[in-house]
Design a protein around this motif. Structure first.
Motif, mmCIF file in Angstrom:
data_model
loop_
_atom_site.group_PDB
_atom_site.id
_atom_site.type_symbol
_atom_site.label_atom_id
_atom_site.label_comp_id
_atom_site.label_asym_id
_atom_site.label_seq_id
_atom_site.Cartn_x
_atom_site.Cartn_y
_atom_site.Cartn_z
ATOM 1 N N PRO A 188 10.553 57.752 66.764
ATOM 2 C CA PRO A 188 11.509 58.845 66.684
ATOM 3 C C PRO A 188 13.121 58.155 66.109
ATOM 4 O O PRO A 188 13.781 59.042 65.400
ATOM 5 C CB PRO A 188 11.682 59.409 68.044
ATOM 6 C CG PRO A 188 10.556 59.137 68.666
ATOM 7 C CD PRO A 188 10.012 57.899 68.061
ATOM 8 N N ASP A 189 13.248 57.010 66.688
ATOM 9 C CA ASP A 189 14.634 56.480 66.200
ATOM 10 C C ASP A 189 14.596 56.052 64.982
ATOM 11 O O ASP A 189 15.634 56.392 64.035
ATOM 12 C CB ASP A 189 14.941 55.289 67.222
ATOM 13 C CG ASP A 189 15.086 55.698 68.401
ATOM 14 O OD1 ASP A 189 15.906 56.569 68.793
ATOM 15 O OD2 ASP A 189 14.833 54.873 69.459
ATOM 16 N N PHE A 190 13.429 55.853 64.075
ATOM 17 C CA PHE A 190 13.186 55.185 62.887
ATOM 18 C C PHE A 190 13.377 56.539 61.769
ATOM 19 O O PHE A 190 14.198 56.293 60.745
ATOM 20 C CB PHE A 190 12.109 54.494 62.540
ATOM 21 C CG PHE A 190 11.694 54.118 61.354
ATOM 22 C CD1 PHE A 190 12.403 52.940 60.885
ATOM 23 C CD2 PHE A 190 10.699 54.663 60.457
ATOM 24 C CE1 PHE A 190 12.135 52.420 59.566
ATOM 25 C CE2 PHE A 190 10.577 54.172 59.139
ATOM 26 C CZ PHE A 190 11.230 52.906 58.664
ATOM 27 N N ILE A 191 12.679 57.483 62.223
ATOM 28 C CA ILE A 191 12.562 58.488 61.262
ATOM 29 C C ILE A 191 13.866 59.562 61.448
ATOM 30 O O ILE A 191 14.112 60.409 60.598
ATOM 31 C CB ILE A 191 11.209 59.234 61.236
ATOM 32 C CG1 ILE A 191 11.221 59.874 62.542
ATOM 33 C CG2 ILE A 191 10.174 58.405 60.861
ATOM 34 C CD1 ILE A 191 9.914 60.652 62.826
ATOM 35 N N GLY A 192 14.468 59.526 62.465
ATOM 36 C CA GLY A 192 15.694 60.358 62.598
ATOM 37 C C GLY A 192 15.278 61.798 62.937
ATOM 38 O O GLY A 192 14.989 62.502 62.036
ATOM 39 N N LYS A 197 19.692 62.280 59.167
ATOM 40 C CA LYS A 197 18.955 61.951 57.803
ATOM 41 C C LYS A 197 19.132 60.309 57.978
ATOM 42 O O LYS A 197 20.254 59.667 58.658
ATOM 43 C CB LYS A 197 19.835 62.265 56.747
ATOM 44 C CG LYS A 197 19.458 61.545 55.193
ATOM 45 C CD LYS A 197 20.488 62.039 54.221
ATOM 46 C CE LYS A 197 19.901 61.579 52.751
ATOM 47 N NZ LYS A 197 20.798 61.646 51.773
ATOM 48 N N LYS A 198 17.980 59.740 57.668
ATOM 49 C CA LYS A 198 18.065 58.268 57.728
ATOM 50 C C LYS A 198 17.517 57.588 56.432
ATOM 51 O O LYS A 198 16.640 57.965 55.607
ATOM 52 C CB LYS A 198 17.033 57.763 58.826
ATOM 53 C CG LYS A 198 17.240 58.069 60.091
ATOM 54 C CD LYS A 198 18.356 57.179 60.830
ATOM 55 C CE LYS A 198 18.306 57.460 62.226
ATOM 56 N NZ LYS A 198 19.416 56.388 62.868
ATOM 57 N N THR A 199 18.361 56.966 55.959
ATOM 58 C CA THR A 199 18.085 55.997 54.458
ATOM 59 C C THR A 199 17.927 54.562 54.721
ATOM 60 O O THR A 199 18.805 53.927 55.099
ATOM 61 C CB THR A 199 19.157 56.498 53.482
ATOM 62 O OG1 THR A 199 19.302 57.707 53.492
ATOM 63 C CG2 THR A 199 19.068 55.720 52.287
ATOM 64 N N TYR A 200 16.699 54.147 53.953
ATOM 65 C CA TYR A 200 16.788 52.571 54.213
ATOM 66 C C TYR A 200 16.591 51.980 52.717
ATOM 67 O O TYR A 200 15.831 52.749 51.978
ATOM 68 C CB TYR A 200 15.350 52.493 55.002
ATOM 69 C CG TYR A 200 15.573 52.952 56.311
ATOM 70 C CD1 TYR A 200 16.101 52.408 57.443
ATOM 71 C CD2 TYR A 200 14.770 54.116 57.022
ATOM 72 C CE1 TYR A 200 16.122 52.952 58.607
ATOM 73 C CE2 TYR A 200 14.676 54.542 58.033
ATOM 74 C CZ TYR A 200 15.507 53.822 59.003
ATOM 75 O OH TYR A 200 15.883 54.530 60.221
ATOM 76 N N LEU A 201 16.942 50.752 52.630
ATOM 77 C CA LEU A 201 16.878 50.073 51.420
ATOM 78 C C LEU A 201 15.752 49.207 51.522
ATOM 79 O O LEU A 201 15.694 48.404 52.438
ATOM 80 C CB LEU A 201 18.061 49.291 51.041
ATOM 81 C CG LEU A 201 17.933 48.530 49.683
ATOM 82 C CD1 LEU A 201 17.543 49.190 48.371
ATOM 83 C CD2 LEU A 201 19.174 47.587 49.679
ATOM 84 N N VAL A 202 14.621 49.476 50.793
ATOM 85 C CA VAL A 202 13.202 48.683 50.740
ATOM 86 C C VAL A 202 13.303 47.324 49.633
ATOM 87 O O VAL A 202 13.461 47.955 48.649
ATOM 88 C CB VAL A 202 11.934 49.281 50.917
ATOM 89 C CG1 VAL A 202 10.746 48.455 51.043
ATOM 90 C CG2 VAL A 202 12.137 50.297 51.975
ATOM 91 N N LEU A 203 13.311 46.397 49.895
ATOM 92 C CA LEU A 203 13.173 45.172 48.915
ATOM 93 C C LEU A 203 11.910 44.545 48.755
ATOM 94 O O LEU A 203 11.521 44.276 49.811
ATOM 95 C CB LEU A 203 14.347 44.119 49.307
ATOM 96 C CG LEU A 203 15.783 44.646 49.519
ATOM 97 C CD1 LEU A 203 16.553 43.529 49.841
ATOM 98 C CD2 LEU A 203 16.289 45.408 48.176
ATOM 99 N N VAL A 204 11.546 44.533 47.624
ATOM 100 C CA VAL A 204 10.042 43.773 47.418
ATOM 101 C C VAL A 204 10.275 42.330 46.989
ATOM 102 O O VAL A 204 10.977 42.124 46.012
ATOM 103 C CB VAL A 204 9.174 44.442 46.421
ATOM 104 C CG1 VAL A 204 7.870 43.966 46.215
ATOM 105 C CG2 VAL A 204 8.869 46.036 46.910
ATOM 106 N N GLN A 205 9.797 41.352 47.633
ATOM 107 C CA GLN A 205 10.165 40.080 47.468
ATOM 108 C C GLN A 205 9.073 39.372 46.807
ATOM 109 O O GLN A 205 7.812 39.591 47.335
ATOM 110 C CB GLN A 205 10.518 39.104 48.699
ATOM 111 C CG GLN A 205 11.960 39.916 49.205
ATOM 112 C CD GLN A 205 12.394 39.171 50.619
ATOM 113 O OE1 GLN A 205 13.657 38.555 50.589
ATOM 114 N NE2 GLN A 205 11.548 38.823 51.411
ATOM 115 N N ASP A 206 8.830 38.472 45.793
ATOM 116 C CA ASP A 206 7.641 37.793 45.447
ATOM 117 C C ASP A 206 7.935 36.546 45.885
ATOM 118 O O ASP A 206 8.601 35.395 45.527
ATOM 119 C CB ASP A 206 8.043 37.746 43.788
ATOM 120 C CG ASP A 206 6.598 37.182 43.141
ATOM 121 O OD1 ASP A 206 5.882 37.000 43.961
ATOM 122 O OD2 ASP A 206 6.592 36.929 41.843
ATOM 123 N N ASN A 207 7.095 36.046 46.920
ATOM 124 C CA ASN A 207 6.885 34.977 47.507
ATOM 125 C C ASN A 207 6.015 33.809 46.739
ATOM 126 O O ASN A 207 6.002 32.715 47.228
ATOM 127 C CB ASN A 207 6.381 35.280 49.044
ATOM 128 C CG ASN A 207 4.904 35.886 49.050
ATOM 129 O OD1 ASN A 207 4.684 36.485 48.213
ATOM 130 N ND2 ASN A 207 4.234 35.506 50.104
#
Length: 951
Positions: free
Chosen positions: A537-541, A545-555
């Motif tokens: 519940p805290d994550f989705i609000g 409104k909840k906005t998250y930046l998702v970064l894809v890293q090439d390991n």
């Protein structure tokens, strides 16, 4: 029964005579006709005070005894030292003045018996026995958790309901078992600390007196142990109390855990051989609890009005709303009436039945019961197998149905088997108990699986509502899922305990080993799932409104934060509804950056970079710092702000592809098997962005349609994300306080050092820390070809000094690309480098020494050419010593770098001739050794704790 054997002691002093243990001992000697004196904080019961041979003294035993006190023949002293002090006792620990004063009486010829908690450290007797004159007149009785009727602690609970759980902390007034009993007596619920995993040593008061009588007639040993049975967990004791309270107190107790969930390690317990105690315990826990609770029922102390119940028992204390219906039949005992029905059909001493007919009837009856039991076990095993298979493929309804059927069959089999094995119990008690425990464990395991399936189905409904494209308002009920997962955790914990206990019978060992593994996994899954349901519940609000930046890293192009950032996405939740999302090439927004930002000197020096962009911003090992930098770049490049940052790498994408199956991206088939090769062959980042979008769209689609298809690989998906978090293939940083606290506690932000381990805190032993950070500055994806072996050797000097040797062996299996690696080694603060080699280079000036986060950092460049190996070695002194007299232990924490896989790790520990190993963790198999070595890997963070002994 306590006998009244005569002894040679005529005048006896008992300290803390107002405690249950104290006044029972006083009464024991009074019944022998002795003259008994008592002292203590609490007055003894009237039955003692009214005895003409008892005198209550008003003296301070920490001071010399007054002259009018006659010479005593025996002093029974209940130690005033706290249990925690006695557990951690070292030769330098000071005794209280009262204890010293009592011990001094032994030099005057007075016999002294010291009574201490069972957990008392061996150093305690070692210190006392140094004086031969004292040792001759001194005995030490180590007692378990003493309980029984007429417990003063229960009165304290009734009279001080707001504070009784923290009242009178000395072992003779309060212990883990009396705390549970007190809660059962004064309230309608029992609150368990530390997940209920700490050990309890049930010791009924009558057994204590029985032991004292035997020991006074046989004083061949100075140290004695007094317990009624082997240790149990507090959780197991709570189940017994809950069951007995239904009859004895006529109440249904609820069980709760106190506070937020924490990872609790099962504490080791002393090895106790009941056959060698020197007396025969007679009262098992169940019988003792019946006597104790019946006592309080009779005297009317078992009821408190709701308004008088302790506020500590508020339901807010628990992590779940209500666990009232737990384990009401977790170890089913066949009702006595059924047993009587069976035995009544076997006529005895009746002239119209011949002996042969009686025997024949009994054999037929047992044969039929045996056949039915075998059928029940077969049906149970078949249903359990079907339940596991259904759960694995995501058919949660069928998994729930089959696990319920399996549990019913196991329960029936367990009931019948108790009847069949009853005649053999006196002959083969251990084996019969093992058989019954095995079936009870299987029953509880299937029940836990059923509860987990219910929780998974409830959670899948919640997730489907969150991810559905429908616009109706999301209605979350994560509490139901959380309660089911929590119940599954408790049940699987009990199943695991019974499986471990059943192995003592040396029957079905392979099956029990399999059960133990499965139930341990189920326990871990249930705990993690309950946690997920709690923070969702805290994550989705739920309302905002909840906005998250998702970064894809090439390991495959490793960086300190996990890998080169090559794509991104914004994930938005509007009132608990997931909006659409698309991953994009990181270069699409970097042209918007107008501000000039200087890159780290290593980037500019090796890659010629003059401007720092978001793709290279994860230069720190601490993801919280990287996330703050990324948010700053993102705001400058897009003008948008976010509520948190999440980083994932291609290892997670590979795991997800293995679950959802191959995808076709731009005409290319991509699977978990070929993703590394496919990405290496790409010339731009758009392909990975499209692949990431398609993978997560497929995952979201599977979740949102789970109610239609009734098939979602729930366990596989859940385990993939769970494992990625602990292996640092997912990193996170959030604004929300609850989420942020969870991330830091679980080390999902890779802070160095983690909040759970402070290398500077040596209060409980010398702490050591190691972490590596690598940055691929060769502008290539060579890391998938790199093999890395890490050897860490710690050598302890005679004075406890610490010298570390770190050797890293790189093997570059690439045919054309070199591995240009900027390596940083994190060690305890102020560590001093004494030698270094990088291939043939041994120039210490090649190593830059800095400080970061209260750690010492050694930095250098390592170059591994194609098809070649390179060995890098650091030797450094850690500016601390192992305090052999105060805290003789060594604790090493090794932090895994995000983006790396399962690098082999070897830890070697060397001791000088004057120091030996006492234990490694809870393992005592290395005791008295001076060397220890362990080979493992860095799939996750590792920790090593070694307790030491000075020769």
């Amino acid at each position: 029964m306590i006998h009244t054997a005569q002894s040679t002691f005529e005048k006896v002093l008992v300290t803390e005579a107002g405690s249950l243990l104290g006044f029972k001992i006083a009464d024991f000697y009074l019944k022998q006709g002795k003259q008994v004196f008592g002292v203590g904080r609490i007055s003894p019961p009237d039955q003692i005070l009214k005895n003409p041979n008892f005198t209550l003294l008003d003296i301070d035993i920490s001071q010399p005894f007054p002259a009018h006190i006659q010479k005593l023949d025996l002093i029974v002293h209940l130690l005033h030292e706290s249990t925690d002090t006695l557990k951690k006792f070292t030769p330098n620990t000071y005794l209280t003045t009262a204890t010293n004063n009592i011990i001094s009486k032994s030099k005057e010829g007075t016999k002294v018996i010291l009574i201490a908690p069972l957990e008392t450290n061996n150093n305690f007797w070692g210190k006392l026995s140094q004086d031969e004159q004292v040792r001759g007149n001194l005995e030490l009785y180590l007692v378990g958790d003493v309980y029984g009727p007429n417990e003063p602690f229960i009165d304290a609970a009734k009279n001080h309901p707001h504070t009784f759980r923290h009242h009178m902390r000395h072992f003779y007034y309060h212990n883990g078992l009396t705390s549970l009993i007190a809660q059962a007596v004064v309230a309608d619920r029992v609150v368990l600390e530390d997940e209920g995993l700490h050990n309890v040593y049930p010791t009924y008061i009558d057994d204590v007196l029985e032991a004292i009588e035997h020991f006074q007639n046989n004083n061949s040993k100075n140290v004695r142990i007094i317990v009624s049975q082997s240790p149990q967990t507090a959780l197991s004791c709570a189940y017994d109390i809950q069951k007995i309270a239904r009859v004895s107190l006529d109440k249904e107790l609820k069980l709760f855990f106190s506070g937020l969930e924490r990872h609790i390690e099962r504490e080791p317990h002393p090895l106790i051989h009941l056959d060698s105690l020197g007396f025969k315990p007679e009262v098992k826990l169940e019988d003792g609890l019946k006597k104790t609770l019946e006592f309080y029922k009779e005297i009317g102390k078992s009821h408190l009005t709701p308004q008088n119940q302790p506020p500590h028992f508020s339901s807010h204390t628990s992590r779940i709303e209500d666990i009232q219906k737990r384990y009401q039949q977790h170890i089913q005992t066949p009702p006595q009436s059924k047993f009587r029905k069976i035995t009544s059909k076997i006529p005895l001493n009746r002239s119209h039945f011949k002996t042969k007919k009686i025997i024949l009837a009994a054999l037929i009856l047992f044969f039929l019961i045996g056949v039915k039991t075998s059928l029940d076990i077969y049906l149970a095993a078949s249903s359990l197998k079907a339940a596991r298979e259904s759960f694995t493929i995501g058919d949660l309804n069928r998994a729930e149905e089959k696990s319920k059927a399996s549990g019913k069959s196991f329960k029936a089999a367990a009931n019948k088997l108790k009847i069949i094995t009853f005649p053999f119990s006196p002959i083969f008690p251990t084996q019969v108990t093992a058989i019954n425990d095995s079936l009870s464990s299987a029953y509880l395991g299937t029940k836990a699986l059923n509860l987990f399936s219910q929780g998974a189905r409830a959670l899948s409904i919640d997730l489907a509502s969150v991810t559905s494209s429908e616009k109706e308002k999301t209605s979350l009920d994560t509490e139901t899922a959380g309660a089911n997962f929590q119940e599954a955790y408790l049940t699987s914990t009990q199943a695991l305990k019974l499986a471990q206990t059943a192995k003592q019978g040396n029957l079905f060992l392979n099956s029990l080993q399999d059960m133990e593994i499965q139930f341990r996994d189920l326990t871990n899954y249930s705990s993690a799932a309950a946690q997920f349901a709690g923070f969702l519940p805290d994550f989705i609000g739920k309302t905002d409104k909840k906005t998250y930046l998702v970064l894809v890293q090439d390991n495959s192009e490793l960086r300190p934060g996990g890998g080169l950032i090559i794509s991104f996405s914004e994930i938005v939740f509007n009132s608990a509804k997931l909006a659409s999302f698309t991953f994009q090439d990181i270069y699409t927004i970097e042209s918007n950056l107008e501000e000039k930002i200087e890159p780290p000197k290593e980037l500019s020096g090796k890659l010629g970079i003059e401007q720092l962009y978001l793709r290279d911003s994860n230069w720190s090992t601490d993801f919280t710092a990287n996330a703050a930098t990324a948010r700053d770049f993102y705001q400058k490049e897009t003008g948008k702000s976010v509520d948190g940052v999440i980083a994932i790498d291609t290892s997670l994408l590979k795991s997800l592809l293995g679950i959802i199956g191959p995808l076709n991206i731009s005409g290319q088939d991509v699977s978990g098997d070929n993703i590394a090769e496919t990405l290496t062959a790409q010339t731009d980042n758009v392909f990975l962005a499209n692949l990431s979008t398609e993978i997560f769209n497929r995952v979201v689609s599977s979740i949102s349609n789970s109610q239609d298809t009734e098939e979602i690989p729930f366990l596989d998906l859940f385990n993939a994300f769970r494992q990625a978090l602990y292996s640092k293939h997912i990193l996170a940083s959030f604004d929300d306080k609850n989420l942020s606290s969870l991330v830091k506690t679980k080390a999902w932000n890779n802070s160095l050092p983690p909040v759970i381990f402070d290398p500077a805190d040596d209060s409980k032993g010398a702490r050591d820390f190691l972490a590596l950070s690598e940055a691929n500055l060769g502008a290539n994806k060579v890391n998938r070809f790199i093999e890395r072996n890490i050897d860490y050797e710690m050598t302890v000097g005679k004075n406890g000094s610490l010298t570390a040797n770190l050797k890293i062996t790189y093997k570059n299996n690439s045919q054309r690309n070199s591995y240009t690696n900027f390596l940083r080694v994190y060690a305890p603060f102020a560590s001093s480098l004494t030698s270094y080699s990088n291939g043939e280079n041994e120039d210490l000036d090649e190593v830059e020494v800095t400080q970061a986060s209260n750690l010492q950092v050694f930095s250098t460049f390592v170059e591994a050419a194609p098809n070649e190996s390179k060995v890098v070695e650091f030797t450094y002194k850690i500016p601390k010593t192992i305090k052999l007299e105060k805290s003789p232990s060594y604790n090493l924490y090794v932090s895994k770098q995000p983006g790396t896989l399962k690098d082999p790790f070897t830890f070697t520990f060397n001791l000088p001739e004057n120091i030996q190993i006492e234990s490694v963790g809870s393992d005592t198999s290395h005791k008295n050794h001076q060397n220890y070595s362990e080979e493992t890997n860095l799939e996750v963070d590792r920790q090593f704790e070694i307790s030491l002994l000075k020769k």
